[in-house]
Design an enzyme around this catalytic site. Structure first.
Site, short mmCIF file in Angstrom:
data_model
loop_
_atom_site.label_atom_id
_atom_site.label_comp_id
_atom_site.label_asym_id
_atom_site.label_seq_id
_atom_site.Cartn_x
_atom_site.Cartn_y
_atom_site.Cartn_z
N GLU A 173 0.86 -1.19 0.00
CA GLU A 173 0.00 0.00 0.00
C GLU A 173 0.89 1.23 0.00
O GLU A 173 1.65 1.47 0.94
CB GLU A 173 -0.92 0.00 1.22
CG GLU A 173 -2.01 1.05 1.16
CD GLU A 173 -3.06 0.78 0.07
OE1 GLU A 173 -3.80 1.72 -0.25
OE2 GLU A 173 -3.12 -0.35 -0.46
N GLU A 211 -0.37 9.58 -6.06
CA GLU A 211 0.73 8.62 -5.98
C GLU A 211 1.03 8.01 -7.35
O GLU A 211 2.19 7.79 -7.70
CB GLU A 211 0.38 7.54 -4.96
CG GLU A 211 0.27 8.07 -3.54
CD GLU A 211 -0.84 7.45 -2.70
OE1 GLU A 211 -1.18 8.04 -1.66
OE2 GLU A 211 -1.38 6.40 -3.10
N ASP A 248 -7.17 2.85 2.50
CA ASP A 248 -6.84 1.60 3.17
C ASP A 248 -8.04 0.65 3.18
O ASP A 248 -7.90 -0.55 2.96
CB ASP A 248 -6.37 1.88 4.60
CG ASP A 248 -5.18 2.83 4.64
OD1 ASP A 248 -4.21 2.58 3.91
OD2 ASP A 248 -5.23 3.82 5.39
#
Length: 553
Positions: free
Chosen positions: A351, A382, A535
């Site tokens: 992650e 990201e 998450d």
């Protein structure tokens, strides 16, 4: 030292509970408590994911397939203005009998109903998942309110790789608030950080939550009562108290004090000075040495030999970036060495999180970490930074509003081709990427390695819709469809024009031997909390994913 929860005497794990399907909505189940007296299973053979009874599985799968087909037919008729379906069919698939005309059904209603029928757990499921290694306590406050309490005036935004003062904090916060983007930074001055942390904890309305990617992923996984979850990370007394009792924590992961991260949230349309937030999001910062050095990594890896997980989830690499090049260069080598000791037949999901150092990202991507993991999860910031660090496609672009699906698809394909196993002769393990942005999600997988990905990407989107609104199931009155219903498979020619049908809310396309699954997100109109959504999305997507065992890692 093995990862065994210090709260349990006897150090023996109970026999796994019988598989229990998640309740409708966000995929959570009632949590069962651990019994006293734990015992690890024998290590003679690698543990395989638990299987359903074949006869029961066949019956369940047949009914679910039938229900899914009927649901697709029903919502398709409704959405496209067709004639009414027989009442018996609607009752069979537990849909309400709609008496009103079909045009009253919104896209949100159609998608939500389709999710409920089409999201099914895979035949082969994980039974034990090990997660590490960043964990902390999140202090969540309104960002503008806290900065005003710190006597900081609004001004121009400016990004900083590392925060050294309140002025740096203000500038970085304004920069990301103006873009509506999430970010995470290290605060270098311990004393100044502690003063800010005290002010945050005392600020009216401040709330404490379980924090850190690993701890948050563990919490989501623990909501599935048939999953055994291990968490290794720096766990202080407050965090230990807040963790789900189904999560096993090793004694070596326990520490006397908690690590605190400050979460500065802002709402869509919120204004401070001349800065207007285009969407709700958050800015995270901390002075966290334990997580910054990934101090629990070796404990984590050492525990796997006895715990025998089916799946390993790794997070926290981004925390090392703030420690400086000298430290992260050496520590990253040690981390890769430790991760390489994990058995090759155990898939590893990485992650990712917000980073700014291109050299550090390059080390993760090209030289060390990415080739040895099977799956990664990341958001649009990201993804773009990863492409910029590796000089990939659209490296000179910037997201303006909703990230273009074609550009996202190009970068995902580039990652899998350059750093994954699209070539069967490649030594890389990467075969799966779970991408999430506010209005849609994409799962990109190399053919032959993963199954049930349509259900997995829908499950991730559904949990985003639920959790953002603080609900257990989707409330169509509180969400809205913002995803584009038409888009292209690539930004470059030749490219395929694609469309999304709300009655069948997964668009699928292939490029070479990579398959893409896209589903819309029903965006919460008034989100209660944005921290931890990524998450939860990744965790839910993994639970609904199936590793095809005929393809060894």
């Amino acid at each position: 030292m093995t990862c065994i929860d210090s709260r349990i005497s006897g150090f023996r794990l109970p026999a796994p509970a019988a598989p229990a399907p998640p309740r409708a909505g966000c995929g959570a189940t009632e949590v069962s408590r651990w019994e006293t007296g734990l015992s690890f299973p024998p290590r003679s053979k690698p543990r395989k994911p638990a299987l359903f009874d074949r006869s029961e599985c066949g019956s369940i799968m047949w009914r679910k397939a039938s229900a899914a087909a009927l649901l697709a037919l029903a919502v398709g008729y409704f959405y496209n203005g067709g004639p009414d379906l027989p009442e018996q069919i609607l009752q069979y698939i537990n849909l309400p009998v709609f008496r009103s005309s079909s045009h009253n059904l919104s896209g949100e209603q159609v998608i939500s109903a389709a999710w409920e029928a089409l999201i099914t757990l895979p035949t082969r499921r994980w039974s034990k998942v090990a997660v590490g290694v960043n964990a902390c306590v999140d202090v969540v406050v309104t960002g503008v309110g806290l900065l005003q309490a710190l006597a900081v005036d609004p001004g121009a935004g400016l990004d900083h790789e590392v925060l050294h003062s309140k002025e740096d904090l203000k500038e970085a916060f304004i920069h990301y608030m103006g873009h509506g983007a999430a970010a995470e930074r290290f605060f270098s001055d311990k004393e100044v950080f502690q003063r800010i942390a005290r002010a945050a904890a005392e600020y009216p309305g401040a709330k404490l939550y379980v924090g850190g990617n690993a701890a948050l992923i563990s919490q989501k996984l623990a909501s599935f009562s048939d999953l055994m979850v291990l968490l290794c990370g720096p766990v202080g007394p407050k965090l230990h108290e807040m963790l789900d009792e189904q999560i096993v924590v090793p004694p070596d992961s326990l520490q006397e004090t908690d690590e605190y991260h400050l979460i500065l949230e802002y709402k869509a349309g919120e204004k401070w000075g001349s800065t207007l937030a285009p969407q709700a999001n958050r800015f995270i910062f901390s002075h966290d040495v334990s997580n910054g050095e990934m101090s629990s990594l070796e404990t984590f890896v050492a525990s796997l030999e006895e715990f025998q997980p089916d799946l390993v989830v790794l997070s926290g690499l981004h925390m090392m970036e703030g420690q400086g090049r000298t430290l992260w260069e050496e520590r990253l080598k040690e981390a890769v060495s430790a991760i390489s000791e994990i058995r090759k037949d155990i898939p590893i999901h990485l992650e990712l999180a917000s980073m700014t150092d291109r050299d550090y990202m390059n080390s993760i991507m090209q030289e060390q970490v990415m080739p040895i993991v099977s799956s990664i999860g990341l958001n649009e910031q990201e993804l773009l930074f990863l492409s910029q660090a590796g000089e990939g496609p659209h490296a000179d672009a910037a997201w303006k509003g909703i990230p273009d699906v074609g550009r996202v698809s190009d970068i995902l394909l580039w990652i899998l081709e350059q750093h994954g196993r699209t070539d069967p002769s490649s030594e890389a393990d990467l075969t799966r990427i779970h991408f999430h942005t506010l209005v849609y999600h994409i799962l990109a997988t190399v053919d032959g390695y993963w199954g049930n990905q349509a259900a997995a990407v829908m499950a991730g989107a559904r949990v985003a819709s639920c959790q953002a609104c603080g609900l257990q199931s989707v409330d169509v009155s509180k969400v809205e469809l913002k995803a584009p219903l038409e888009f292209h498979s690539s930004h470059f020619e030749p490219r395929e024009k694609l469309s999304l049908n709300p009655a069948e809310p997964v668009a699928v396309w292939r490029r070479g031997n990579v398959t893409f699954h896209l589903t819309p997100v029903l965006v919460c109109k008034q989100p209660l909390r944005t921290v931890g959504l990524g998450d939860a999305i990744s965790a839910e997507g993994l639970v609904y994913s199936e590793l095809k065992t005929q393809q060894p890692f």
